[in-house]
Design a protein around this motif. Sequence first.
Motif, PDB file in Angstrom:
ATOM      1  N   PRO A  40      -2.524  -2.385 -13.017  1.00 18.10           N
ATOM      2  CA  PRO A  40      -2.175  -2.756 -11.646  1.00 18.10           C
ATOM      3  C   PRO A  40      -0.862  -3.533 -11.639  1.00 18.10           C
ATOM      4  N   PRO A  41      -0.133  -3.512 -10.527  1.00 19.47           N
ATOM      5  CA  PRO A  41       1.127  -4.260 -10.472  1.00 19.47           C
ATOM      6  C   PRO A  41       0.879  -5.760 -10.582  1.00 19.47           C
ATOM      7  N   ALA A  42       1.882  -6.479 -11.054  1.00 18.71           N
ATOM      8  CA  ALA A  42       1.761  -7.932 -11.225  1.00 18.71           C
ATOM      9  C   ALA A  42       1.663  -8.648  -9.886  1.00 18.71           C
ATOM     10  N   VAL A  43       2.310  -8.106  -8.867  1.00 20.23           N
ATOM     11  CA  VAL A  43       2.311  -8.721  -7.546  1.00 20.23           C
ATOM     12  C   VAL A  43       1.918  -7.662  -6.522  1.00 20.23           C
ATOM     13  N   ILE A  44       0.947  -7.988  -5.683  1.00 17.64           N
ATOM     14  CA  ILE A  44       0.583  -7.109  -4.579  1.00 17.64           C
ATOM     15  C   ILE A  44       0.505  -7.943  -3.307  1.00 17.64           C
ATOM     16  N   CYS A  45       0.589  -7.279  -2.177  1.00 19.03           N
ATOM     17  CA  CYS A  45       0.429  -7.946  -0.893  1.00 19.03           C
ATOM     18  C   CYS A  45      -1.023  -8.381  -0.769  1.00 19.03           C
ATOM     19  N   GLU A  46      -1.235  -9.635  -0.407  1.00 15.04           N
ATOM     20  CA  GLU A  46      -2.582 -10.170  -0.287  1.00 15.04           C
ATOM     21  C   GLU A  46      -3.316  -9.626   0.934  1.00 15.04           C
ATOM     22  N   THR A  47      -2.577  -9.050   1.876  1.00 19.59           N
ATOM     23  CA  THR A  47      -3.187  -8.544   3.104  1.00 19.59           C
ATOM     24  C   THR A  47      -3.506  -7.053   3.010  1.00 19.59           C
ATOM     25  N   CYS A  48      -2.503  -6.236   2.652  1.00 20.38           N
ATOM     26  CA  CYS A  48      -2.745  -4.783   2.615  1.00 20.38           C
ATOM     27  C   CYS A  48      -3.049  -4.276   1.203  1.00 20.38           C
ATOM     28  N   HIS A  49      -3.041  -5.162   0.210  1.00 21.57           N
ATOM     29  CA  HIS A  49      -3.414  -4.857  -1.170  1.00 21.57           C
ATOM     30  C   HIS A  49      -2.599  -3.717  -1.779  1.00 21.57           C
ATOM     31  N   SER A  50      -1.295  -3.739  -1.532  1.00 22.30           N
ATOM     32  CA  SER A  50      -0.389  -2.725  -2.059  1.00 22.30           C
ATOM     33  C   SER A  50       0.890  -3.403  -2.535  1.00 22.30           C
ATOM     34  N   SER A  51       1.581  -2.756  -3.451  1.00 20.92           N
ATOM     35  CA  SER A  51       2.895  -3.250  -3.874  1.00 20.92           C
ATOM     36  C   SER A  51       3.997  -2.298  -3.422  1.00 20.92           C
ATOM     37  N   ASP A  52       3.624  -1.247  -2.703  1.00 19.54           N
ATOM     38  CA  ASP A  52       4.567  -0.190  -2.327  1.00 19.54           C
ATOM     39  C   ASP A  52       5.687  -0.644  -1.401  1.00 19.54           C
ATOM     40  N   TYR A  53       5.449  -1.662  -0.581  1.00 20.18           N
ATOM     41  CA  TYR A  53       6.432  -2.059   0.417  1.00 20.18           C
ATOM     42  C   TYR A  53       6.969  -3.468   0.197  1.00 20.18           C
ATOM     43  N   LEU A  54       6.801  -4.000  -1.012  1.00 21.18           N
ATOM     44  CA  LEU A  54       7.271  -5.357  -1.284  1.00 21.18           C
ATOM     45  C   LEU A  54       8.782  -5.398  -1.477  1.00 21.18           C
ATOM     46  N   VAL A  55       9.390  -6.393  -0.868  1.00 21.34           N
ATOM     47  CA  VAL A  55      10.805  -6.683  -1.055  1.00 21.34           C
ATOM     48  C   VAL A  55      10.855  -8.076  -1.669  1.00 21.34           C
ATOM     49  N   TYR A  56      11.371  -8.171  -2.892  1.00 23.63           N
ATOM     50  CA  TYR A  56      11.412  -9.451  -3.594  1.00 23.63           C
ATOM     51  C   TYR A  56      12.555 -10.294  -3.049  1.00 23.63           C
ATOM     52  N   GLU A  57      12.215 -11.458  -2.513  1.00 24.47           N
ATOM     53  CA  GLU A  57      13.203 -12.370  -1.950  1.00 24.47           C
ATOM     54  C   GLU A  57      13.713 -13.347  -3.006  1.00 24.47           C
ATOM     55  N   TRP A  66       6.309 -16.408 -13.711  1.00 24.89           N
ATOM     56  CA  TRP A  66       7.342 -16.199 -12.708  1.00 24.89           C
ATOM     57  C   TRP A  66       6.790 -16.618 -11.363  1.00 24.89           C
ATOM     58  N   ASP A  67       7.585 -17.397 -10.623  1.00 22.20           N
ATOM     59  CA  ASP A  67       7.280 -17.671  -9.220  1.00 22.20           C
ATOM     60  C   ASP A  67       7.963 -16.574  -8.422  1.00 22.20           C
ATOM     61  N   VAL A  68       7.196 -15.874  -7.612  1.00 23.76           N
ATOM     62  CA  VAL A  68       7.701 -14.716  -6.883  1.00 23.76           C
ATOM     63  C   VAL A  68       7.474 -14.931  -5.390  1.00 23.76           C
ATOM     64  N   GLU A  69       8.534 -14.795  -4.619  1.00 23.23           N
ATOM     65  CA  GLU A  69       8.443 -14.815  -3.171  1.00 23.23           C
ATOM     66  C   GLU A  69       8.856 -13.435  -2.691  1.00 23.23           C
ATOM     67  N   CYS A  70       8.023 -12.832  -1.848  1.00 25.13           N
ATOM     68  CA  CYS A  70       8.310 -11.470  -1.409  1.00 25.13           C
ATOM     69  C   CYS A  70       7.834 -11.242   0.016  1.00 25.13           C
ATOM     70  N   TRP A  71       8.397 -10.219   0.619  1.00 25.81           N
ATOM     71  CA  TRP A  71       8.090  -9.793   1.977  1.00 25.81           C
ATOM     72  C   TRP A  71       7.438  -8.429   1.905  1.00 25.81           C
ATOM     73  N   CYS A  72       6.343  -8.226   2.633  1.00 21.61           N
ATOM     74  CA  CYS A  72       5.699  -6.913   2.688  1.00 21.61           C
ATOM     75  C   CYS A  72       6.173  -6.211   3.951  1.00 21.61           C
ATOM     76  N   GLY A  73       6.827  -5.085   3.775  1.00 20.79           N
ATOM     77  CA  GLY A  73       7.325  -4.315   4.907  1.00 20.79           C
ATOM     78  C   GLY A  73       6.235  -3.554   5.636  1.00 20.79           C
ATOM     79  N   SER A  74       5.056  -3.447   5.041  1.00 19.09           N
ATOM     80  CA  SER A  74       3.960  -2.731   5.690  1.00 19.09           C
ATOM     81  C   SER A  74       3.247  -3.623   6.706  1.00 19.09           C
ATOM     82  N   CYS A  75       2.796  -4.786   6.274  1.00 15.03           N
ATOM     83  CA  CYS A  75       2.062  -5.677   7.183  1.00 15.03           C
ATOM     84  C   CYS A  75       2.958  -6.776   7.745  1.00 15.03           C
ATOM     85  N   GLU A  76       4.221  -6.812   7.303  1.00 14.99           N
ATOM     86  CA  GLU A  76       5.223  -7.763   7.775  1.00 14.99           C
ATOM     87  C   GLU A  76       4.793  -9.212   7.567  1.00 14.99           C
TER      88      GLU A  76
END
Length: 73
Positions: A5-22, A37-47
Amino acid sequence: MPENPPAVICETCHSSDYLVYERVTPVPATGSTPAAWDVECWCGSCEEFHGVRTTRPPSVPYSVLQQGYTPGG
């Protein structure tokens, strides 16, 4: 054999397909705590914006994992 599984997934839609790493910031190992790694990201699917700490490398270029990434920095 199942895929890792990917290291980071969206906690809401449970996908990494639409993540944009900020921001990706390496965190050095200290004592018995492993490097991470501290990772901050935006999910383009659930915004939604997410911030996580992971010990598994996120799917960003190796140079980012070593030096970190901050837009405009």
